[in-house]
Design a protein around this motif. Structure first.
Motif, PDB file in Angstrom:
ATOM      1  N   ALA A   1      -5.825  -9.508  -0.820  1.00 48.02           N
ATOM      2  CA  ALA A   1      -4.611  -9.014  -1.397  1.00 48.02           C
ATOM      3  C   ALA A   1      -4.033  -8.035  -0.231  1.00 48.02           C
ATOM      4  CB  ALA A   1      -5.109  -8.215  -2.607  1.00 48.02           C
ATOM      5  N   LEU A   2      -4.883  -7.281   0.413  1.00 47.09           N
ATOM      6  CA  LEU A   2      -4.213  -6.565   1.433  1.00 47.09           C
ATOM      7  C   LEU A   2      -3.750  -7.386   2.645  1.00 47.09           C
ATOM      8  CD1 LEU A   2      -7.068  -3.732   1.580  1.00 47.09           C
ATOM      9  CD2 LEU A   2      -4.706  -3.378   1.116  1.00 47.09           C
ATOM     10  N   ASP A   3      -4.365  -8.361   2.928  1.00 49.88           N
ATOM     11  CA  ASP A   3      -3.760  -9.340   4.053  1.00 49.88           C
ATOM     12  C   ASP A   3      -2.375  -9.996   3.614  1.00 49.88           C
ATOM     13  OD1 ASP A   3      -6.069  -8.878   5.536  1.00 49.88           O
ATOM     14  OD2 ASP A   3      -7.011 -10.673   4.901  1.00 49.88           O
ATOM     15  N   HIS A   4      -2.195 -10.142   2.477  1.00 50.96           N
ATOM     16  CA  HIS A   4      -1.024 -10.753   1.780  1.00 50.96           C
ATOM     17  C   HIS A   4      -0.150  -9.775   1.870  1.00 50.96           C
ATOM     18  CE1 HIS A   4       1.953 -12.349  -1.067  1.00 50.96           C
ATOM     19  NE2 HIS A   4       1.769 -11.096  -1.709  1.00 50.96           N
ATOM     20  N   ALA A   5      -0.343  -8.424   1.557  1.00 46.97           N
ATOM     21  CA  ALA A   5       0.641  -7.474   1.650  1.00 46.97           C
ATOM     22  C   ALA A   5       1.083  -7.181   2.963  1.00 46.97           C
ATOM     23  CB  ALA A   5       0.114  -6.246   0.871  1.00 46.97           C
ATOM     24  N   GLN A   6       0.028  -7.053   3.985  1.00 44.80           N
ATOM     25  CA  GLN A   6       0.407  -6.532   5.186  1.00 44.80           C
ATOM     26  C   GLN A   6       1.051  -7.600   6.143  1.00 44.80           C
ATOM     27  OE1 GLN A   6      -3.006  -5.974   7.841  1.00 44.80           O
ATOM     28  NE2 GLN A   6      -2.006  -4.265   8.648  1.00 44.80           N
ATOM     29  N   ASN A   7       1.011  -8.889   5.479  1.00 45.24           N
ATOM     30  CA  ASN A   7       2.043 -10.023   6.151  1.00 45.24           C
ATOM     31  C   ASN A   7       3.616  -9.730   5.810  1.00 45.24           C
ATOM     32  OD1 ASN A   7      -0.106 -11.240   7.373  1.00 45.24           O
ATOM     33  ND2 ASN A   7      -0.536 -12.545   5.671  1.00 45.24           N
ATOM     34  N   LEU A   8       3.563  -9.069   4.756  1.00 44.12           N
ATOM     35  CA  LEU A   8       4.989  -8.796   4.359  1.00 44.12           C
ATOM     36  C   LEU A   8       5.747  -7.729   5.065  1.00 44.12           C
ATOM     37  CD1 LEU A   8       4.465  -9.227   0.498  1.00 44.12           C
ATOM     38  CD2 LEU A   8       5.374 -10.806   1.996  1.00 44.12           C
ATOM     39  N   ASN A   9       4.973  -6.589   5.611  1.00 40.96           N
ATOM     40  CA  ASN A   9       5.359  -5.485   6.140  1.00 40.96           C
ATOM     41  C   ASN A   9       4.606  -4.960   7.135  1.00 40.96           C
ATOM     42  OD1 ASN A   9       7.190  -3.479   7.131  1.00 40.96           O
ATOM     43  ND2 ASN A   9       6.901  -2.479   5.265  1.00 40.96           N
ATOM     44  N   PRO A  10       4.000  -6.135   8.261  1.00 44.77           N
ATOM     45  CA  PRO A  10       3.103  -5.646   9.265  1.00 44.77           C
ATOM     46  C   PRO A  10       3.285  -4.295   9.959  1.00 44.77           C
ATOM     47  CG  PRO A  10       4.101  -7.830   9.825  1.00 44.77           C
ATOM     48  CD  PRO A  10       4.980  -7.023   8.658  1.00 44.77           C
ATOM     49  N   GLU A  11       4.213  -3.582  10.100  1.00 46.20           N
ATOM     50  CA  GLU A  11       4.112  -2.288  10.588  1.00 46.20           C
ATOM     51  C   GLU A  11       3.804  -1.202   9.862  1.00 46.20           C
ATOM     52  OE1 GLU A  11       4.293  -2.061  13.950  1.00 46.20           O
ATOM     53  OE2 GLU A  11       4.665  -4.404  13.922  1.00 46.20           O
ATOM     54  N   ALA A  12       3.792  -1.525   8.476  1.00 46.42           N
ATOM     55  CA  ALA A  12       3.625  -0.294   7.484  1.00 46.42           C
ATOM     56  C   ALA A  12       2.235   0.128   7.604  1.00 46.42           C
ATOM     57  CB  ALA A  12       4.207  -0.895   6.012  1.00 46.42           C
ATOM     58  N   PRO A  13       1.983   1.458   7.526  1.00 46.44           N
ATOM     59  CA  PRO A  13       0.471   1.760   7.506  1.00 46.44           C
ATOM     60  C   PRO A  13      -0.239   1.329   5.887  1.00 46.44           C
ATOM     61  CG  PRO A  13       1.822   3.618   6.899  1.00 46.44           C
ATOM     62  CD  PRO A  13       2.621   2.489   7.206  1.00 46.44           C
ATOM     63  N   LEU A  14      -1.216   1.186   5.917  1.00 39.01           N
ATOM     64  CA  LEU A  14      -2.143   0.736   4.817  1.00 39.01           C
ATOM     65  C   LEU A  14      -2.955   1.876   4.106  1.00 39.01           C
ATOM     66  CD1 LEU A  14      -3.974  -2.550   6.027  1.00 39.01           C
ATOM     67  CD2 LEU A  14      -1.916  -2.372   4.668  1.00 39.01           C
ATOM     68  N   ILE A  15      -2.156   2.333   3.139  1.00 38.61           N
ATOM     69  CA  ILE A  15      -2.818   3.624   2.512  1.00 38.61           C
ATOM     70  C   ILE A  15      -3.481   3.142   1.123  1.00 38.61           C
ATOM     71  CG2 ILE A  15      -1.900   5.815   1.586  1.00 38.61           C
ATOM     72  CD1 ILE A  15       0.165   5.674   3.472  1.00 38.61           C
TER      73      ILE A  15
ATOM     74  N   ASP B   1       6.705  12.303   8.027  1.00 33.08           N
ATOM     75  CA  ASP B   1       6.191  11.342   8.972  1.00 33.08           C
ATOM     76  C   ASP B   1       6.301   9.717   8.383  1.00 33.08           C
ATOM     77  OD1 ASP B   1       5.638  13.411  10.800  1.00 33.08           O
ATOM     78  OD2 ASP B   1       3.392  13.516  10.379  1.00 33.08           O
ATOM     79  N   LEU B   2       5.644   9.612   7.364  1.00 29.24           N
ATOM     80  CA  LEU B   2       5.898   8.315   6.522  1.00 29.24           C
ATOM     81  C   LEU B   2       7.142   7.992   6.301  1.00 29.24           C
ATOM     82  CD1 LEU B   2       2.978   8.771   4.008  1.00 29.24           C
ATOM     83  CD2 LEU B   2       2.919   7.592   6.078  1.00 29.24           C
ATOM     84  N   ALA B   3       7.932   8.859   6.228  1.00 27.82           N
ATOM     85  CA  ALA B   3       9.450   8.490   5.897  1.00 27.82           C
ATOM     86  C   ALA B   3      10.126   8.093   7.012  1.00 27.82           C
ATOM     87  CB  ALA B   3      10.282   9.677   5.165  1.00 27.82           C
ATOM     88  N   GLN B   4       9.613   8.521   8.025  1.00 31.19           N
ATOM     89  CA  GLN B   4      10.213   7.972   9.303  1.00 31.19           C
ATOM     90  C   GLN B   4       9.986   6.688   9.767  1.00 31.19           C
ATOM     91  OE1 GLN B   4       9.188  11.434  11.937  1.00 31.19           O
ATOM     92  NE2 GLN B   4      11.035  12.674  11.112  1.00 31.19           N
ATOM     93  N   GLY B   5       9.035   5.876   9.085  1.00 29.55           N
ATOM     94  CA  GLY B   5       8.550   4.904   9.556  1.00 29.55           C
ATOM     95  C   GLY B   5       9.023   3.794   8.891  1.00 29.55           C
ATOM     96  N   PRO B   6       8.463   2.288   8.808  1.00 31.07           N
ATOM     97  CA  PRO B   6       9.028   1.243   8.246  1.00 31.07           C
ATOM     98  C   PRO B   6       8.885   1.381   6.573  1.00 31.07           C
ATOM     99  CG  PRO B   6       7.190   0.771   9.301  1.00 31.07           C
ATOM    100  CD  PRO B   6       7.212   1.997   9.565  1.00 31.07           C
ATOM    101  N   GLY B   7       7.919   2.063   6.203  1.00 28.55           N
ATOM    102  CA  GLY B   7       7.527   1.864   4.970  1.00 28.55           C
ATOM    103  C   GLY B   7       6.036   2.229   4.775  1.00 28.55           C
ATOM    104  N   VAL B   8       5.515   1.964   3.434  1.00 27.00           N
ATOM    105  CA  VAL B   8       4.100   2.258   3.302  1.00 27.00           C
ATOM    106  C   VAL B   8       3.625   0.962   2.305  1.00 27.00           C
ATOM    107  CG1 VAL B   8       4.186   4.601   3.496  1.00 27.00           C
ATOM    108  CG2 VAL B   8       4.636   3.602   1.122  1.00 27.00           C
ATOM    109  N   THR B   9       2.427   0.596   2.408  1.00 27.70           N
ATOM    110  CA  THR B   9       1.695  -0.448   1.579  1.00 27.70           C
ATOM    111  C   THR B   9       0.480   0.428   1.125  1.00 27.70           C
ATOM    112  OG1 THR B   9       2.258  -2.238   3.053  1.00 27.70           O
ATOM    113  CG2 THR B   9       0.328  -2.566   1.416  1.00 27.70           C
ATOM    114  N   LEU B  10       0.690   0.590  -0.323  1.00 29.05           N
ATOM    115  CA  LEU B  10      -0.221   1.448  -0.957  1.00 29.05           C
ATOM    116  C   LEU B  10      -1.166   0.679  -1.905  1.00 29.05           C
ATOM    117  CD1 LEU B  10       2.343   4.061  -2.241  1.00 29.05           C
ATOM    118  CD2 LEU B  10       0.866   4.088  -0.128  1.00 29.05           C
ATOM    119  N   LEU B  11      -2.487   1.239  -1.792  1.00 29.96           N
ATOM    120  CA  LEU B  11      -3.475   0.481  -2.932  1.00 29.96           C
ATOM    121  C   LEU B  11      -3.747   1.572  -3.832  1.00 29.96           C
ATOM    122  CD1 LEU B  11      -5.659  -1.656  -3.765  1.00 29.96           C
ATOM    123  CD2 LEU B  11      -7.061  -0.691  -1.839  1.00 29.96           C
ATOM    124  N   ALA B  12      -3.444   1.043  -5.080  1.00 27.59           N
ATOM    125  CA  ALA B  12      -3.767   1.864  -6.259  1.00 27.59           C
ATOM    126  C   ALA B  12      -4.975   1.334  -6.967  1.00 27.59           C
ATOM    127  CB  ALA B  12      -2.454   1.784  -7.195  1.00 27.59           C
TER     128      ALA B  12
END
Length: 243
Positions: free
Chosen positions: A82-96, A112-123
């Motif tokens: 699931a994380l691999d799938h999400a990271q492929n969609l936005n490779p530069e976003a940190p995994l949180i 700091d996070l707002a200045q980046g490309p976005g975030v990938t969040l695991l709930a």
């Protein structure tokens, strides 16, 4: 929502949430400034249903803790793909991973996070996730406070909103952001508006004086007093001694 560029050609800030309850989103992110900014393509929101990566006929996502104990733990062989799938969609976003043992979410971290490309969040849900996923995928653990929730969805919304409101074009004026609590390491000063008198209480005279220097001094003093009373730890972090 497609990830189209904004009117000035910038790519939107992208939030992606992996969750067992995608129907919880956008929740409060679907109203007010966050919704307006999303409609203006300043930011985007996507969700991934973890159960889509579940195992077997029943799409199993969890199992009992190794070594025994109460509750269930989300499986590594579900979260990994699931994380691999999400990271492929936005490779530069940190995994949180939203976790009560994580680094505290602060205004500085949100900036700091707002200045980046976005975030990938695991709930997460249940008793948490397999520790091996955190190590293998380099997840950054972030906490929104010293308490435990039933799942990470609300925490994900908190983190996203804290970031979105800092994106250019979301809040009306930059001054609104720089005078808020925590921006200068202090709590925000008290605010007042009409009527001048209410319930036997009046607006402080200095705020009606028209003397901007005196108003600025009063607001600074009020911020320092409130911070010393309620959050002396903030003053200590600035190298100041609470009085």
């Amino acid at each position: 929502m497609p990830h189209l560029p904004t009117s000035d050609g910038r790519q939107p800030w992208r939030a992606h949430v992996l969750t067992l309850f995608p129907e919880a989103f956008p929740g409060p992110l679907g109203v007010s400034l966050a919704a307006q900014a999303r409609n203006a393509r300043i930011w985007s929101l996507d969700t991934t249903q973890l159960r889509d990566f579940g195992l077997g006929k029943h799409r199993q996502v969890d199992d009992t803790p190794a070594g025994g104990g109460a509750g269930m733990v989300l499986r590594a062989d579900v979260l990994g793909p699931a994380l691999d799938h999400a990271q492929n969609l936005n490779p530069e976003a940190p995994l949180i991973y939203l976790s009560p043992r994580g680094t505290p979410l602060t205004q500085g971290l949100a900036r700091d996070l707002a200045q980046g490309p976005g975030v990938t969040l695991l709930a997460g849900r249940f008793e948490g996730i397999d520790e091996r996923v955190i190590a293998a995928k380099g997840l950054k653990e972030i906490s929104i406070g010293d308490y435990v929730l039933a799942g990470g969805e609300v925490a994900a919304m908190v983190l996203i909103e804290a970031c979105v409101r800092l994106l250019p074009g979301v809040v009306g004026t930059s001054e609104s952001l720089t005078t808020e609590s925590f921006e200068m390491g202090l709590l925000e000063y008290p605010q007042f508006t009409k009527p001048r008198d209410w319930d036997g209480r009046s607006i402080p005279d200095v705020l009606l004086s028209g003397d901007h220097k005196k108003i600025e001094t009063w607001r600074r003093e009020q911020s320092e007093r409130l911070t010393a009373d309620r959050r002396p730890d903030l003053l200590r972090s600035r190298g100041q001694k609470p009085t």
